[in-house]
Design a protein around this motif. Structure first.
Motif, PDB file in Angstrom:
ATOM      1  N   ARG A 140      15.010  86.475  26.283  1.00 53.33           N
ATOM      2  CA  ARG A 140      13.837  85.947  27.016  1.00 53.33           C
ATOM      3  C   ARG A 140      13.243  87.018  27.930  1.00 53.33           C
ATOM      4  NH1 ARG A 140      15.135  80.044  29.362  1.00 53.33           N
ATOM      5  NH2 ARG A 140      12.856  80.000  29.341  1.00 53.33           N
ATOM      6  N   ARG A 141      13.385  88.274  27.533  1.00 55.09           N
ATOM      7  CA  ARG A 141      12.953  89.373  28.399  1.00 55.09           C
ATOM      8  C   ARG A 141      11.449  89.334  28.651  1.00 55.09           C
ATOM      9  NH1 ARG A 141      15.424  93.873  26.167  1.00 55.09           N
ATOM     10  NH2 ARG A 141      17.041  93.857  27.756  1.00 55.09           N
ATOM     11  N   GLY A 142      10.667  89.071  27.630  1.00 56.20           N
ATOM     12  CA  GLY A 142       9.223  89.049  27.808  1.00 56.20           C
ATOM     13  C   GLY A 142       8.795  87.988  28.800  1.00 56.20           C
ATOM     14  N   GLU A 143       9.328  86.778  28.645  1.00 58.08           N
ATOM     15  CA  GLU A 143       8.983  85.690  29.564  1.00 58.08           C
ATOM     16  C   GLU A 143       9.473  85.996  30.974  1.00 58.08           C
ATOM     17  OE1 GLU A 143       9.599  80.826  29.900  1.00 58.08           O
ATOM     18  OE2 GLU A 143      10.572  81.975  28.297  1.00 58.08           O
ATOM     19  N   GLY A 144      10.695  86.558  31.063  1.00 57.51           N
ATOM     20  CA  GLY A 144      11.248  86.875  32.375  1.00 57.51           C
ATOM     21  C   GLY A 144      10.440  87.933  33.101  1.00 57.51           C
ATOM     22  N   LEU A 145      10.048  88.973  32.387  1.00 54.04           N
ATOM     23  CA  LEU A 145       9.244  90.018  33.021  1.00 54.04           C
ATOM     24  C   LEU A 145       7.864  89.495  33.411  1.00 54.04           C
ATOM     25  CD1 LEU A 145      10.136  93.133  30.821  1.00 54.04           C
ATOM     26  CD2 LEU A 145      10.912  92.618  33.146  1.00 54.04           C
ATOM     27  N   LYS A 269       5.973  85.228  26.377  1.00 51.93           N
ATOM     28  CA  LYS A 269       6.500  84.189  25.495  1.00 51.93           C
ATOM     29  C   LYS A 269       6.251  84.543  24.026  1.00 51.93           C
ATOM     30  CE  LYS A 269       6.231  79.854  26.738  1.00 51.93           C
ATOM     31  NZ  LYS A 269       7.598  79.551  27.214  1.00 51.93           N
ATOM     32  N   LEU A 270       5.056  85.057  23.712  1.00 58.82           N
ATOM     33  CA  LEU A 270       4.770  85.454  22.336  1.00 58.82           C
ATOM     34  C   LEU A 270       5.656  86.614  21.897  1.00 58.82           C
ATOM     35  CD1 LEU A 270       0.862  85.281  22.212  1.00 58.82           C
ATOM     36  CD2 LEU A 270       2.469  83.833  20.964  1.00 58.82           C
ATOM     37  N   GLY A 271       5.855  87.578  22.809  1.00 57.73           N
ATOM     38  CA  GLY A 271       6.690  88.722  22.468  1.00 57.73           C
ATOM     39  C   GLY A 271       8.128  88.332  22.183  1.00 57.73           C
ATOM     40  N   ASP A 272       8.659  87.382  22.948  1.00 54.78           N
ATOM     41  CA  ASP A 272      10.020  86.912  22.711  1.00 54.78           C
ATOM     42  C   ASP A 272      10.155  86.252  21.346  1.00 54.78           C
ATOM     43  OD1 ASP A 272      10.886  87.824  25.159  1.00 54.78           O
ATOM     44  OD2 ASP A 272      10.640  85.897  26.173  1.00 54.78           O
ATOM     45  N   ARG A 273       9.105  85.578  20.908  1.00 57.06           N
ATOM     46  CA  ARG A 273       9.173  84.849  19.635  1.00 57.06           C
ATOM     47  C   ARG A 273       8.862  85.729  18.430  1.00 57.06           C
ATOM     48  NH1 ARG A 273       5.927  79.268  21.296  1.00 57.06           N
ATOM     49  NH2 ARG A 273       7.446  78.525  22.844  1.00 57.06           N
ATOM     50  N   HIS A 274       7.876  86.617  18.582  1.00 58.17           N
ATOM     51  CA  HIS A 274       7.380  87.348  17.416  1.00 58.17           C
ATOM     52  C   HIS A 274       7.556  88.865  17.509  1.00 58.17           C
ATOM     53  CE1 HIS A 274       5.620  83.532  16.237  1.00 58.17           C
ATOM     54  NE2 HIS A 274       4.962  83.468  17.387  1.00 58.17           N
ATOM     55  N   GLY A 275       8.035  89.361  18.635  1.00 55.44           N
ATOM     56  CA  GLY A 275       8.221  90.799  18.797  1.00 55.44           C
ATOM     57  C   GLY A 275       7.093  91.413  19.608  1.00 55.44           C
ATOM     58  N   ALA A 276       7.471  92.208  20.590  1.00 58.70           N
ATOM     59  CA  ALA A 276       6.474  92.821  21.473  1.00 58.70           C
ATOM     60  C   ALA A 276       5.599  93.831  20.740  1.00 58.70           C
ATOM     61  CB  ALA A 276       7.172  93.492  22.661  1.00 58.70           C
TER      62      ALA A 276
END
Length: 390
Positions: A140-145, A269-276
């Motif tokens: 969940r790094r993208g959402e956390g950041l 959120k999108l990055g966590d699901r589909h890749g940054a």
């Protein structure tokens, strides 16, 4: 049957995002944001009141140069004393020295204080960013950041104008006292952070090694193109709109910063699901379209709409590039990523403002904005060489 449906397997449960340690980290994030942005525009006012117009600009330059220089050496400091001690040193250097300006208004003192504060902010940004990365689950790094960006973005957005308003109402010295208090009180939260001392990995993957790693430098270069454009926007959009309605530039800057902060959440959120990695091209395209739209200075709708597009693209790239870089280093290399990314942020903004300053006199504001939009072309060339890390 019912219990089987309602009970979520531990293997499929998402890890908890906001922990007690991350909440404590939010305290130092807010404290450092206030400590940096509250007096940012007040110190130049203070220098001008002391009788030095040129010193006002020099003080800000000294602050930024010290910040960039210290960012590049902070990973080595982290390797020697650990994250918590580095964060402690950074907060102290950011907050305490400004109290000197309540006793003297000499230009030498102003510049020295800004150099020390810039060093402190760099240490806080790099060490704090590294600590934050260890507190967020990788899944969940993208959402956390994105949440971290919101926690730091809102205080900075409010503190900058609040500092100027307070200085005009009560004078500069009370602003300096509040700055020191907010920053130093944040020190109380540091002992509650996890201990991360003397990491061999950090020393083995320092800034120089990171700069030789194309898996880190490619996202950093892409982000630099966006930060250079941001330097042009915040520096020259108000100047370009001097002959137009005063509210347009103010509204555009507010829309830009708000869009960047809001879109970081969705990008995470999108990055966590589909890749940054998939977000880099849309982010670059939005920043380019936004800059090109802002070149239509005669149209308030185009300027404000362009600011919204640019802010959205900038928020996407903020989140996506940082997530990619963190994912490409082993545990203990977070300080190196934080240093390179923050240096790309600061150097890009400075380079964009400087380059545009040289161009505006020769080709004017609209052409300068269009030229800035064209920075997306070499950035897309770098993006073409991007590959998913092993």
């Amino acid at each position: 049957m019912t219990s089987a449906v309602l009970t979520q397997s531990p293997a499929t449960a998402r890890p908890r995002l906001v922990s007690r340690a991350l909440l404590l980290r939010f305290v130092s994030i807010v404290g450092s944001s206030i400590g940096f942005f509250l007096p940012l525009s007040v110190v130049p006012i203070f220098a001008k009141q002391a009788g030095s117009d040129s010193g006002a600009g020099f003080a800000t330059v000294a602050l930024l140069l010290a910040t960039v220089a210290a960012e590049l050496v902070t990973p080595r400091l982290i390797a020697r004393i650990g994250y918590r001690w580095a964060l402690t040193v950074g907060l102290f250097l950011l907050g305490a020295p400004i109290l000197v300006l309540t006793a003297t208004n000499s230009m030498t003192a102003i510049v020295v204080v800004n150099i020390v504060r810039g060093t402190g902010f760099a240490i806080v940004a790099v060490a704090g960013g590294a600590v934050t990365a260890t507190l967020i689950p990788a899944e969940r790094r993208g959402e956390g950041l994105a949440i971290v960006g919101l926690v730091s973005g809102v205080p900075s957005l409010l503190a900058l104008p609040a500092g100027v308003w307070a200085a005009q109402r009560w004078g500069c010295e009370p602003v300096f006292v509040v700055t020191a208090a907010a920053t130093l009180l944040a020190l109380l939260s540091v002992p509650g952070l996890p201990r991360r001392d003397r990491t061999r990995t950090e020393s083995q993957h320092g800034v120089l090694a990171g700069l030789r790693n194309s898996a880190l430098t490619r996202p950093a270069l892409i982000f630099t193109a966006a930060t250079a454009a941001a330097g042009v926007v915040v520096t020259f959009l108000p100047l370009a709109m001097l002959n137009g309605p005063a509210w347009v530039a103010t509204t555009a800057l507010l829309v830009q910063s708000t869009a960047a902060t809001a879109v970081r959440w969705f990008a995470g959120k999108l990055g966590d699901r589909h890749g940054a990695l998939r977000l880099l091209a849309p982010g670059l395209l939005l920043t380019a379209l936004g800059m090109a739209s802002m070149a239509a200075l005669d149209s308030p709708a185009a300027v404000i709409g362009g600011a919204a597009l640019f802010g959205a693209g900038f928020g996407v790239l903020q989140n996506a590039t940082l997530c990619l870089m963190y994912a490409r280093v082993p545990a203990g290399g977070e300080g190196t990523v934080s240093a390179i990314w923050n240096a790309a942020y600061d150097l890009g903004m400075a380079a964009g403002a400087l380059g545009a300053g040289l161009a505006v006199g020769a080709i004017g504001y609209p052409a300068t904005f269009l030229l800035t939009a064209a920075l997306a072309v070499p950035a897309f060339a770098v993006l073409r060489r991007e590959r998913n890390p092993r």
